[in-house]
Design a protein around this motif. Structure first.
Motif, short mmCIF file in Angstrom:
data_model
loop_
_atom_site.label_atom_id
_atom_site.label_comp_id
_atom_site.label_asym_id
_atom_site.label_seq_id
_atom_site.Cartn_x
_atom_site.Cartn_y
_atom_site.Cartn_z
N ASN A 175 50.33 -69.98 -14.81
CA ASN A 175 48.98 -70.21 -14.29
C ASN A 175 48.92 -69.76 -12.84
O ASN A 175 49.81 -70.10 -12.05
N ILE A 177 46.87 -68.91 -9.04
CA ILE A 177 45.81 -69.11 -8.06
C ILE A 177 45.92 -67.97 -7.04
O ILE A 177 47.00 -67.69 -6.52
N ARG A 228 44.47 -66.19 -3.40
CA ARG A 228 43.97 -66.69 -2.12
C ARG A 228 42.84 -65.81 -1.60
O ARG A 228 43.03 -64.65 -1.27
N ARG A 234 41.98 -62.19 -4.35
CA ARG A 234 41.67 -62.34 -5.78
C ARG A 234 41.19 -61.01 -6.36
O ARG A 234 41.54 -60.65 -7.47
N LEU A 279 49.24 -78.02 -10.36
CA LEU A 279 48.01 -77.28 -10.07
C LEU A 279 46.83 -77.97 -10.73
O LEU A 279 46.86 -78.30 -11.92
N HIS A 328 41.21 -75.45 -10.37
CA HIS A 328 41.47 -74.49 -9.30
C HIS A 328 42.21 -73.25 -9.78
O HIS A 328 42.42 -72.32 -9.00
N ILE A 329 42.61 -73.22 -11.04
CA ILE A 329 43.35 -72.08 -11.59
C ILE A 329 42.39 -70.92 -11.84
O ILE A 329 41.38 -71.07 -12.51
N HIS A 330 42.71 -69.75 -11.28
CA HIS A 330 41.87 -68.57 -11.45
C HIS A 330 42.23 -67.77 -12.70
O HIS A 330 41.37 -67.11 -13.29
#
Length: 234
Positions: A165, A167, A169, A173, A199, A203-205
Motif C-alpha cells: 500500500n 502513499i 507526498r 503523486r 497506514l 490516506h492510501i493513494h
C-alpha cells in the motif's frame, strides 16, 4: 504478504528483458524512481520503450538511460530540459511518440483499468490525430487513443507498508498512480516502509493489489530548475 526487497537490483530481478515496454512515474525530477532507473542502467537492458511524462535531464533520472543508449522509444508529453534527448531525436537515433499530457495520463489509467481505448477531443486537427480513428459525438470530432499496458511499471512513493500500500507526498503523486496501475508488474521504491496496519486506509493513494515489489532507499531529490531572488540590500 511481504513484498519488500533488499535492493533496487533485487526488486527488478527476472523482470527486465531487451525490447520491453516500461511505464515510469514522475514529473520533471519530482517523484521519479531514481534508484530503479540506476538499477536498469546497471542491468544493461536495451531497446526499451518507456511511457513517461518526460525523460529526466542529461545526467539524472531517465536521462541516464538515454546516455547509455538503452532507450529505443519514448512515449512522452514533454521533452525539454534534456539536450541528449533532442540530439538523439533529431538525428533519428530515438523514436518519439508525442502525447498531450492529459491523454498520456488517461492512456496509462485506461490500461490499468482494462480499457483498451477511449475517444478524446484533444489533438483533433493536429499531427496527433494522424492515422487515428475519428468519430463524431454530439457534433464534435474525437480521436481514438489506446490504453497503455506496460511489461513493468517503476514508481516512487513516500511511504509503504510491507503489503505494498502506497502513499505519495504532495506533487510527487503526479504520474505515479496511473503509471503503477498500467504495468503487468509494478515495482515501487519508497522512502519509508512502515509496519503493516499503521497506514490509515483513507490516506492510501494506491492499494497494494497494484504493487508487486517494493524497495526502500535514500533519494537525492534534485531540483530541476532552481530560481532564487537576489539578496536585498540593507
Amino acid at each position: 504478504m511481504d513484498k519488500t526487497y533488499a535492493s533496487a537490483g533485487a526488486a527488478l530481478e527476472g523482470l527486465l528483458f531487451d525490447g520491453m515496454t516500461m511505464a515510469a512515474g514522475g514529473f520533471g525530477l519530482c517523484g521519479i524512481p531514481e534508484l530503479l532507473i540506476d538499477a536498469i542502467k546497471a542491468a544493461g537492458t536495451k531497446d526499451i520503450t518507456i511511457a513517461s511524462n518526460n525523460c529526466g535531464v542529461d545526467d539524472f533520472g531517465l536521462g541516464v538511460l538515454l546516455k547509455t543508449r538503452q532507450i529505443k522509444k519514448m512515449i512522452s508529453s514533454y521533452v525539454g530540459e534534456n539536450a541528449e534527448f533532442m540530439r538523439q531525436y533529431l538525428s533519428g537515433e530515438l523514436e518519439l511518440e508525442f502525447n498531450p499530457q492529459g491523454t498520456l495520463a488517461e492512456r496509462m489509467r485506461a490500461g490499468g483499468a482494462g480499457i483498451p481505448g477511449f475517444y478524446t477531443a484533444t489533438g483533433v486537427g493536429t499531427v496527433i490525430a494522424e492515422g487515428k480513428d475519428v468519430k463524431v459525438f454530439n457534433g464534435r470530432e474525437y480521436i481514438l487513443e489506446t490504453g497503455i499496458v506496460a511489461d513493468v511499471s517503476i514508481v516512487k512513493a513516500w511511504k509503504a507498508d510491507p503489503s505494498g500500500n502506497l502513499i505519495f507526498r504532495k506533487t510527487a503523486r503526479n504520474f505515479n498512480v496511473p503509471a503503477a496501475t498500467c504495468g503487468k508488474v509494478c515495482v515501487a521504491e519508497v522512502e519509508e516502509i512502515v509496519p503493516l496496519g499503521s497506514l490509515d486506509p483513507d490516506h492510501i493513494h494506491l492499494p497494494g493489489i497494484y504493487v508487486h515489489r517494493i524497495v526502500q532507499g535514500q533519494h537525492e531529490k534534485r531540483i530541476e530548475q532552481r530560481t532564487t531572488r537576489k539578496k536585498e540590500q540593507a
